[in-house]
Design a protein around this motif. Structure first.
Motif, PDB file in Angstrom:
ATOM      1  N   LEU A  22       0.881  -1.207  -0.215  1.00 50.37           N
ATOM      2  CA  LEU A  22       0.025   0.088   0.100  1.00 50.37           C
ATOM      3  C   LEU A  22       0.873   1.419   0.017  1.00 50.37           C
ATOM      4  O   LEU A  22       0.584   2.237  -0.714  1.00 50.37           O
ATOM      5  CB  LEU A  22      -1.135   0.020   1.201  1.00 50.37           C
ATOM      6  CG  LEU A  22      -2.291  -1.196   1.282  1.00 50.37           C
ATOM      7  CD1 LEU A  22      -2.922  -0.885   2.459  1.00 50.37           C
ATOM      8  CD2 LEU A  22      -3.020  -1.144   0.159  1.00 50.37           C
ATOM      9  N   ALA A  25       2.302   1.705  -3.412  1.00 56.05           N
ATOM     10  CA  ALA A  25       0.982   2.052  -4.391  1.00 56.05           C
ATOM     11  C   ALA A  25       0.638   3.633  -4.233  1.00 56.05           C
ATOM     12  O   ALA A  25       0.495   4.128  -4.978  1.00 56.05           O
ATOM     13  CB  ALA A  25       0.007   1.385  -3.991  1.00 56.05           C
ATOM     14  N   GLU A  26       0.814   4.061  -2.813  1.00 56.56           N
ATOM     15  CA  GLU A  26       0.539   5.428  -2.309  1.00 56.56           C
ATOM     16  C   GLU A  26       1.546   6.416  -3.181  1.00 56.56           C
ATOM     17  O   GLU A  26       1.115   7.213  -3.698  1.00 56.56           O
ATOM     18  CB  GLU A  26       0.747   5.740  -0.752  1.00 56.56           C
ATOM     19  CG  GLU A  26       0.460   7.051  -0.444  1.00 56.56           C
ATOM     20  CD  GLU A  26      -1.042   7.337   0.157  1.00 56.56           C
ATOM     21  OE1 GLU A  26      -1.198   6.412   1.023  1.00 56.56           O
ATOM     22  OE2 GLU A  26      -1.423   8.185  -0.320  1.00 56.56           O
ATOM     23  N   THR A 137      -5.992  -7.740  -6.208  1.00 54.00           N
ATOM     24  CA  THR A 137      -5.562  -6.352  -6.400  1.00 54.00           C
ATOM     25  C   THR A 137      -6.652  -5.542  -6.140  1.00 54.00           C
ATOM     26  O   THR A 137      -6.686  -4.404  -6.066  1.00 54.00           O
ATOM     27  CB  THR A 137      -4.954  -6.295  -7.884  1.00 54.00           C
ATOM     28  OG1 THR A 137      -5.774  -6.636  -8.897  1.00 54.00           O
ATOM     29  CG2 THR A 137      -3.604  -6.874  -8.221  1.00 54.00           C
ATOM     30  N   LEU A 140      -6.718  -4.615  -2.488  1.00 55.61           N
ATOM     31  CA  LEU A 140      -5.547  -3.838  -2.321  1.00 55.61           C
ATOM     32  C   LEU A 140      -6.024  -2.194  -2.750  1.00 55.61           C
ATOM     33  O   LEU A 140      -5.736  -1.314  -1.964  1.00 55.61           O
ATOM     34  CB  LEU A 140      -4.204  -4.252  -3.141  1.00 55.61           C
ATOM     35  CG  LEU A 140      -3.720  -5.602  -2.303  1.00 55.61           C
ATOM     36  CD1 LEU A 140      -2.428  -6.184  -3.504  1.00 55.61           C
ATOM     37  CD2 LEU A 140      -2.940  -5.165  -1.225  1.00 55.61           C
ATOM     38  N   LEU A 141      -6.394  -2.305  -3.820  1.00 55.22           N
ATOM     39  CA  LEU A 141      -7.011  -0.938  -4.239  1.00 55.22           C
ATOM     40  C   LEU A 141      -8.127  -0.333  -3.610  1.00 55.22           C
ATOM     41  O   LEU A 141      -8.248   0.903  -3.081  1.00 55.22           O
ATOM     42  CB  LEU A 141      -7.414  -0.737  -5.762  1.00 55.22           C
ATOM     43  CG  LEU A 141      -8.745  -1.512  -6.122  1.00 55.22           C
ATOM     44  CD1 LEU A 141      -9.784  -0.359  -6.176  1.00 55.22           C
ATOM     45  CD2 LEU A 141      -8.268  -2.027  -7.523  1.00 55.22           C
ATOM     46  N   LEU A 144      -6.226   0.755  -0.295  1.00 55.67           N
ATOM     47  CA  LEU A 144      -5.516   2.182  -0.564  1.00 55.67           C
ATOM     48  C   LEU A 144      -6.743   3.353  -0.422  1.00 55.67           C
ATOM     49  O   LEU A 144      -6.495   4.234   0.136  1.00 55.67           O
ATOM     50  CB  LEU A 144      -4.869   1.956  -1.787  1.00 55.67           C
ATOM     51  CG  LEU A 144      -4.011   3.290  -2.106  1.00 55.67           C
ATOM     52  CD1 LEU A 144      -3.006   3.726  -0.918  1.00 55.67           C
ATOM     53  CD2 LEU A 144      -3.330   3.162  -3.561  1.00 55.67           C
ATOM     54  N   VAL A 294      -2.123   0.745  -7.568  1.00 57.14           N
ATOM     55  CA  VAL A 294      -1.759  -0.661  -6.926  1.00 57.14           C
ATOM     56  C   VAL A 294      -1.178  -1.464  -8.038  1.00 57.14           C
ATOM     57  O   VAL A 294      -0.284  -2.220  -7.425  1.00 57.14           O
ATOM     58  CB  VAL A 294      -3.359  -1.002  -6.270  1.00 57.14           C
ATOM     59  CG1 VAL A 294      -3.275  -2.748  -6.159  1.00 57.14           C
ATOM     60  CG2 VAL A 294      -3.474  -0.668  -5.001  1.00 57.14           C
ATOM     61  N   ARG A 295      -1.721  -1.489  -9.145  1.00 56.88           N
ATOM     62  CA  ARG A 295      -1.066  -2.618  -9.850  1.00 56.88           C
ATOM     63  C   ARG A 295       0.225  -2.277 -10.528  1.00 56.88           C
ATOM     64  O   ARG A 295       1.290  -3.103 -10.704  1.00 56.88           O
ATOM     65  CB  ARG A 295      -2.016  -2.660 -11.190  1.00 56.88           C
ATOM     66  CG  ARG A 295      -3.293  -3.381 -10.894  1.00 56.88           C
ATOM     67  CD  ARG A 295      -4.557  -3.348 -11.595  1.00 56.88           C
ATOM     68  NE  ARG A 295      -5.500  -4.074 -10.900  1.00 56.88           N
ATOM     69  CZ  ARG A 295      -6.747  -3.747 -10.721  1.00 56.88           C
ATOM     70  NH1 ARG A 295      -7.300  -2.494 -11.292  1.00 56.88           N
ATOM     71  NH2 ARG A 295      -7.592  -4.415 -10.006  1.00 56.88           N
TER      72      ARG A 295
END
Ligand code: NCD
Length: 310
Positions: A22, A25-26, A137, A140-141, A144, A294-295
């Motif tokens: 995360l 991804a951020e 995913t 996860l998104l 986030l 995220v990806r």
């Protein structure tokens, strides 16, 4: 921390691994907004999108994520290719192996198909949704998106509503949110909530009126008619009357509760357009934006963990 080679499921992931993902991804979300993503990071690497089920946003999101950091991306239109000629999943794996791709993004109607492929190919495999099993995913998104808006996940109350039984999104979200300390409620008709799901530590409600009070996040799910045996739900209208989210129902949640939906939405079936399109309350567009970030993070971290040639 050693990096994993595949991303097949949220199950088995530990809090530090999820948090690292995360965090990366951020950072990508910010780089995307400023147009400064590292364009050469995955130069020379090949990503194949292998989708055995329809998808618009997930496939596009992986394609964009790969291209933004320099990977060569190929979309295999599976139904139009050798699968319709009777080739098995493992034949497809052998073909892909011979093509020496680095990252393989797989969506398949059968639970466990990406894990099976992962045993047979040299590439890093990413599960983009397998049957009713997982869609890591997406979880996860979603995490986030929540973390950016609420500043944390721990201690939040998240209601996941509607067709839980057919939803890999729900499963991955239950696992991830619980692992990071959020409390998860499931709301839906008994026919759409799997037996014994409470073992995952969730609380089950059969009415929105009972389940929504006190929630920070209301996550709506699509009614997945294509996976249903008939008779599980009454008409779409009746479903909306009992389980649909409109502003009146949303008012039962906390005053600052936010609304999510993984898409594609059935407007007027599980969610009213006025809620879905309400910029004050709906996170649906931000979910799509965070999906790309995220990806990118997943592709970046998996590539660090694995080089095909060594
Ligand atoms: C979901 C999926 O395919 O599991 N969609 C998505 O990836 N955004 C949910 C759905 O199809 O309803």
């Amino acid at each position: 921390m050693p990096h994993a080679r595949h991303l097949l499921a949220i199950e088995g992931m530990h809090p530090p691994q999820i948090t690292e993902l995360l965090d990366v991804a951020e950072a990508y979300a910010l780089l995307n907004r400023s147009g400064n993503a590292p364009r050469d990071l995955l130069r020379g690497k090949t990503l194949i999108n292998l989708f055995f089920e329809d998808s618009t946003r997930t496939r596009t999101s992986f394609e964009l994520a790969g291209k933004r950091i320099g990977a060569d991306v190929i979309n295999m239109a599976v139904s139009a290719s050798s699968v319709s000629k009777g080739e098995t999943l493992l034949d497809t794996a052998a073909t892909l192996n011979a093509m020496q791709c680095d990252l393989l993004v797989v969506r398949h109607g059968q639970s466990g198909a990406p894990a099976l492929l992962a045993q047979k190919v040299d590439a890093s495999v990413i599960n983009a949704g397998d049957g009713t099993h997982e869609h890591p995913t997406q979880a996860l998104l979603d995490a986030l998106t929540i973390r950016r808006r609420k500043g944390r996940l721990e201690g939040l109350i998240v209601a996941i509503c509607g067709d839980i039984a057919h939803s890999r999104v729900a499963r991955s979200n239950i696992l991830l949110l619980s692992t990071l300390g959020a409390r998860v409620r499931l709301i839906g008709p008994p026919t759409l909530i799997p037996a014994e799901i409470e073992q995952l530590g969730v609380t089950v409600f059969h009415s929105m009126e009972q389940g929504l009070p006190g929630t920070d996040i209301v996550m709506m799910l699509r009614l997945q008619r294509e996976r249903m045996v008939s008779g599980l739900v009454p008409s779409a209208r009746e479903f909306f009357r009992r389980y649909g989210l409109d502003h009146a129902r949303l008012a039962l949640a906390k005053p600052d509760a936010l609304v999510m939906h993984p898409g594609p939405m059935n407007r007027g079936v599980e969610i009213d357009s006025a809620v879905a399109d309400d910029p004050e309350r709906s996170l649906i567009r931000e979910q799509v934006e965070m999906g790309v970030a995220v990806r990118m993070a997943v592709l970046d971290l998996l590539s660090r963990g694995h080089s095909r040639n060594v």
